[in-house]
Every structure is written in C-alpha cells, then in structure tokens.
Design an enzyme around this catalytic site. Structure first.
Site: not given
Length: 678
Positions: A550, A552, A622, A632
């Site tokens: 996508h 931002d 990204h 994570r």
C-alpha cells in the site's frame, strides 16, 4: 390492549418458540472447520467444507434480503398512519421476519457471527484457502478461478499475483478459467459495456449499459435490505440505556438510514477498493446518451442526457447536448423516472439524516457521491445545437482523481548524532526519498520499549478492536503515546518507559526532518507502538502478507499503475518511518515495491534500533512479509507538513509531560510514579 397489537405480540412470541424443520449450518463454524482441515493437510475436506461455507454465507444473505422485502410488502405503512398503526406495522414486520428467516435457514437465524469472520468473507479470504487446496488436488482450473476471485479483492497481494502468472503459463488453462466467482452483475455489465464502447460497438454497449442499470437498481434494493440488520450503538451502554422510546428508535433508525444512504458508495466500489468509482451511476446515462446519438436514436439520447442533468444540474456540455437533441427532434423530453425517484429519495434521506444526527449528537457529513464529472471521455463529441452550425463540443473534460503528488526530492542532511549509522540512501534502496539507519536507539531502550508494549498494547488498537485486521494468521496489538503516558501516570508501567516511547518518537521525527532537509516544521500525525505475533498452527503453506502492499497517503491502483489521492486515504501524510525494536522472529521483512504491487524493489530485515523512513506517496509502495514465528515490534510514525492535521493525542501527551515537569520543578525530589524505582 389494541386487538391488532395483541395479535402482533402473539405472533412474535410464537415465532420465538417455533422450531424449523430446515437448517442451514452457520458459515463461520464451517469456515473454522475448513481452516483446521487445511492445516491438517485434508485438502479434500478443505474444498468440500469451504465451498459449503461460501454457499451458506450466500444463502444467508439472500434469505435476509428476500424476507425483509417480503415482510415490507406484506405489512406496508399507510400514507396516514396513527401511532398505534405505526407500531402495529413494526411488530408485524418483526414477527414476519422471525418466522421467514427461521423457516428459511433454521438455527442459523439465532447464530451470531464474529466481526473477524464477517470481515474474512468480505475480503474473500476463503478463496485463498480454496486455491491452495485445489492446487494440491491438481485441479488447476478451479484453483485459477479461486485465485482470480481472491485477487480481485486483494490486488496488492504479491504472492497471489505471482500465482496467477504461473497459472496463466500452465498448458490447458484458458482465459475463461479466470473468472470472478463473486462478480457483482451491475459492475460486470458496466465493465463489459465500457469495453464495447471503447471499441466503437455502440449497439452492444448500449444493451449492456441498460443491463447494468437494471442490475444496479436491483443491487440497491438488496443493499438497503441488508442495512436493516443490527447496528452498533457507539458511546452508549445499552445495559444502562436511559433514553426514551423515541430517542432509541431515532438512534437505530438513523444508523440504518445512514447505511442505506451509503449504498451509493458501496455499489460504486470495486472489490478490495476503499474509494468508489468516480461519478459511477451518472456515467451510465452519459455513455448511453452518446451511444444512442451514434445509433441515431435521438429520443433515447435526449432522455439519457436529461437524466444525467438530474445528477449534475447545469452541466455545460450536457446542457448543450440537450439543446442539440431538442433541436433535431423539434420537441423536448423528460428524464427517466427510476433515476428521478432515486434522487428524490436520496435528498429526503439526507434531510432526515441531518435531523437524526443532530438529535443524537453524532457528526454527519454528506458523502461526495457524484459531484464530479470524472471519468467522462473528451474524445467523443456530438454536434452542438447552440447555433445551428455543425460545430463539435466535447461531452466533458476527463476529470479523474489526481495522481498523488510527491514532496520535493531532497536528502542527505546531517544525522544529528555521531552514533547513528547511515546504512542505505535512496539509491541503495532502489527508489526515491528513502533511507535506512541503524543505532537510532540502544539495545537497552529496545528492551524497555518491548516490555512497555507487553503492558500497554491492546489487540486491534487502531482497527476497531479487530485482533487480526491485516491477516488471520497473526495477532495485531498497538498503543499510542497518550495511552502509554496514562498507564505511566496511573502507575501501571514506569513513567520512565512511557516517556522513552515519547522521546524515541521525537528522535525519529528530528532525524526525518534533518535527513530529508525539510526546512519547515514536521508534525506528528500518528504515532503507534505495534506488535505482530504469529499465531501457532496457522503458518504452514502461508503465502499472505503481514501488511499488504500500500501507500500511506494515496489509494494504490496496481491495474492503472497509479496512486490516487482520494478520501478516505490519509492524503495529509507526507513522511513515514518505522523504528524496529527487535529482530528475533521469523519473516516480517519490510519491503518496498513498485506501483504494480508485485515487483519488490528492496527488502529490509528489522532489528533493534534500525529505522526506515520514506516519503508517504505513491513513489513508495510498501508492505510487510508474513511473520511466521515469534513477535515483531516497532514504533510506526507518520508525519505531516500541515499543522491542521497534528496528532491530537500527542498534543494531550505534551500537556501531561509539561504538567509533570512543572510539578517536578516546583517540588524537588518529588517522585511522580513510585514504580520508577522498581
């Protein structure tokens, strides 16, 4: 009690205890069983049960639509209805619905499906499992159809894109194997009509545009019927609901009406998209008027042109077209009644929504449904009727949504601290306005922030509480700066660690501002401490992303290779950054990609103190690869150059810290939070 009311109440009670002979297995239970079969390697079971789940889901929706429409027809409101008459109709419809639904689907009518499962079906996740199962069973035709169906709603999915390319290369697979099993008829007809229109086949195009309109209005009826289900009442605890009868009715009715009003947007939105196709419904009449003109059917052309003007009153080019058609025909015409009726209802709904939202104290903003003439083709022209000359005027300028603009390209400014290491600049990351830095924070600070995350993050934070908003294979948790400081102030965590979160995000902001040589203030627009945890037992054969590809601040359109700045994308975002807190997990690599959402240009392996920053536009699509084992954690930050969009929670956090600092100065030695010493 009124006799009619007594009958209605009796019907409700009877419906509540009646047992149906028919029964539809709840689709969420079937879905869960199919997923378990997948992870146990029972691919025959996956296909059989998942197909049954999809069928159950379809039957349930169709049953709800059919029953609601049937009950409305059987129990209509009269033009002049008394208060008792109103509730008589309401109660009879309720009894009718209970009876009809239970008769159709049995126990499913009493079953509550979780929001997560409903979202999975909306996102077509079952087809991802199906394509992998069909592939294991060596049924490539069915696998290709399932993959294509999934990809229509998830065009940013890198692995599925690669799978489709492989299917297309397989011998024996034809174009007609790649079908969208959940294609919406009105959108399919419109797309096919556009293909014929662009090839100059106006006869075929006009027929399909007319079919698309018929299906559109059918879909509108179904969409509105589904809106009559349960709704969430935000900010109200209904266990202690103290509103009056009419306030309760108004609250629920306003939410139902808003849902119905938004069907305009839903019907114009393609699978997997956030934004509707611009000017969608009016364009049907626009293209039809030109097609009929080319076919020399001027009466139909005039009618469609007048219908278009219902949506865009005073449109210059269409008004001239109407003048021309009127001149040729020597008489006027009238717009289509179905569109006029549709718009009259839409206007009345808006009036009621404004009243309802004011009554309940809820903000309401009218959507931008068709206020633009976007999508019209200026290469098709018709003779002007304004002066009798055979001049040509365009139907309209094409006004698509704007391509996302990028900030000026500057980078290479000072890193402010000697210990921060430049790993790669834009060239090293195969792009523009990108940077990778190491040693932004220390190992000890990473450990403190990870421990903070365990205490303050909440499942689905920022995503309406959905524990797995991006993928069903991971648990997502998050928290912002304000919530961390509130935990610190309450003594639930040390104020030292809460303040570290605040200070680390400020370090990132200063690095971004300095490295990209931004000569004005860079404001926080959102700061998020996020952790993604792989769910045990859901990682085998996994091929989805932890966060899909996508951009931002714009809507990525892989098919057009563009990124559109349209709401509801966060178009005010200018720069983005991620500060990683650990690397002891499997998968989870950050990836940059091209606008096609499948060509990866750079991969970043997270580790403690590593930071990736980039401009937020379409130049930097990204995503995150799946986290297949472990947890994570990172601090995700977005920045804006427009102070109007400053992060409100951060402004409150600033006030808290200023207050604490003031208290500390006024009272030397004051320990704001005893846990700081623990």
């Amino acid at each position: 009690m009124n006799a009619n009311l007594l009958v209605a109440f009796s019907a409700v009670l009877l419906a509540s205890v009646r047992r149906s002979s028919s029964s539809l297995e709840p689709y969420d239970l079937l879905y869960d069983e199919a997923v378990r079969a997948f992870y146990s390697g029972d691919y025959d079971g996956v296909v059989r049960i998942m197909e049954e789940a999809l069928s159950s889901h379809t039957v349930l929706l169709r049953s709800r639509v059919r029953c609601r429409l049937r009950c409305q027809d059987q129990h209509p409101f009269s033009d002049s209805v008394s208060e008792l008459g109103f509730f008589d109709v309401v109660l009879r419809r309720a009894a009718c619905m209970d009876s009809c639904i239970e008769e159709d689907i049995g126990v499913q009518s009493l079953h509550k499906v979780s929001e997560d499962v409903a979202q999975d079906f909306h996102r077509r996740i079952p087809y991802n499992y199906l394509q992998m199962a069909y592939l294991k069973l060596k049924q490539p035709e069915k696998a290709a159809a399932a993959a294509h169906t999934y990809f229509q709603a998830n065009p940013e999915h890198v692995e599925m894109s690669h799978n489709l390319e492989q299917y297309k290369d397989q011998q024996g697979l034809q174009e007609d194997h790649f079908v969208d099993r959940e294609a919406r008829p009105h959108q399919r007809f419109f797309s096919e009509a556009m293909n014929l229109y662009e090839r100059g086949d106006y006869v075929g195009a006009s027929r399909l545009f007319e079919e698309a309109l018929v299906e559109y209005y059918k879909a509108d009826v179904a969409c509105r019927a589904l809106c009559q289900g349960p709704h969430q009442f935000e900010d109200h605890d209904h266990l202690h609901y103290r509103y009056s009868l009419y306030e309760v009715i108004s609250d629920h009715f306003t939410q139902v009406l808003h849902c119905e009003h938004e069907c305009v947007r839903d019907l114009a939105t393609r699978p997997g998209r956030l934004s509707p196709m611009e000017n969608y419904l009016p364009l049907h009449y626009d293209y039809l008027q030109f097609a009929y003109f080319k076919m020399e059917r001027m009466a139909e052309a005039l009618q469609c042109a007048l219908t278009y003007l219902l949506f865009h009153e005073g449109d210059e080019f269409m008004t001239e077209n109407v003048d021309y058609y009127t001149e040729v025909l020597s008489h006027g015409g009238a717009p289509r009644e179905e569109a006029a009726r549709y718009l009259r209802r839409h206007k009345r709904e808006l009036e009621l929504l404004l009243i309802g939202s004011q009554t309940m104290g809820v903000n309401f903003t009218e959507g931008n449904y068709w206020s633009s003439s976007g999508g019209r083709d200026d290469s098709t022209r018709i003779p002007s009727g304004t002066d009798g000359e055979m001049e040509y005027v365009p139907i309209a300028e094409k006004k698509n949504v704007s391509v996302a603009a990028s900030p000026p390209h500057q980078e290479g400014g000072p890193l402010l601290r000697d210990d921060v290491q430049l790993v790669y600049n834009s060239a090293g990351l195969n792009g523009t306005r990108r940077v990778l830095l190491d040693h932004v924070i220390t190992e000890e600070q990473c450990a403190d922030l990870r421990e903070l995350a365990r205490a303050v993050t909440q499942a689905g934070d920022g995503y309406n509480g959905r524990a797995s908003p991006h993928t069903p294979n991971e648990k997502f948790e998050g928290a912002n700066v304000l919530s961390a400081l509130q935990y610190g102030h309450e003594g639930r965590v040390t104020m030292k660690s809460a303040r570290l979160f605040y200070d680390a995000s400020e370090q990132v902001r200063r690095l971004v501002e300095s490295y990209f040589m931004i000569n004005t203030t860079l404001y926080f627009t959102y700061t998020h401490l996020v952790c993604r945890t792989a769910i045990t037992g859901k990682q085998e054969h996994r091929n989805d992303l932890s966060h899909p590809i996508h951009a931002d601040n714009c809507q990525l359109d892989p098919e057009a290779n563009e990124c559109w700045k349209v709401n509801p994308t966060l178009i005010h975002r200018d720069y983005s950054a991620l500060l990683y807190l650990n690397g002891d997990f499997e998968g989870g690599e950050f990836i940059f990609a091209q606008m096609d959402a499948k060509t990866v240009t750079a991969t970043v392996k997270p580790k403690c103190g590593r930071m990736v920053a980039f401009s937020s536009g379409g130049e930097n699509p990204h995503g995150v690869k799946g986290v297949t084992d472990g947890r994570r954690c990172a601090v995700a930050l977005w920045f804006t150059l427009d102070r109007r969009f400053r992060e409100k929670d951060r402004l409150k956090a600033d006030e808290i810290l200023q207050s604490l600092d003031t208290q500390s100065m006024l009272t030397p030695g004051l320990d704001i939070n005893p846990k700081n010493e623990l």
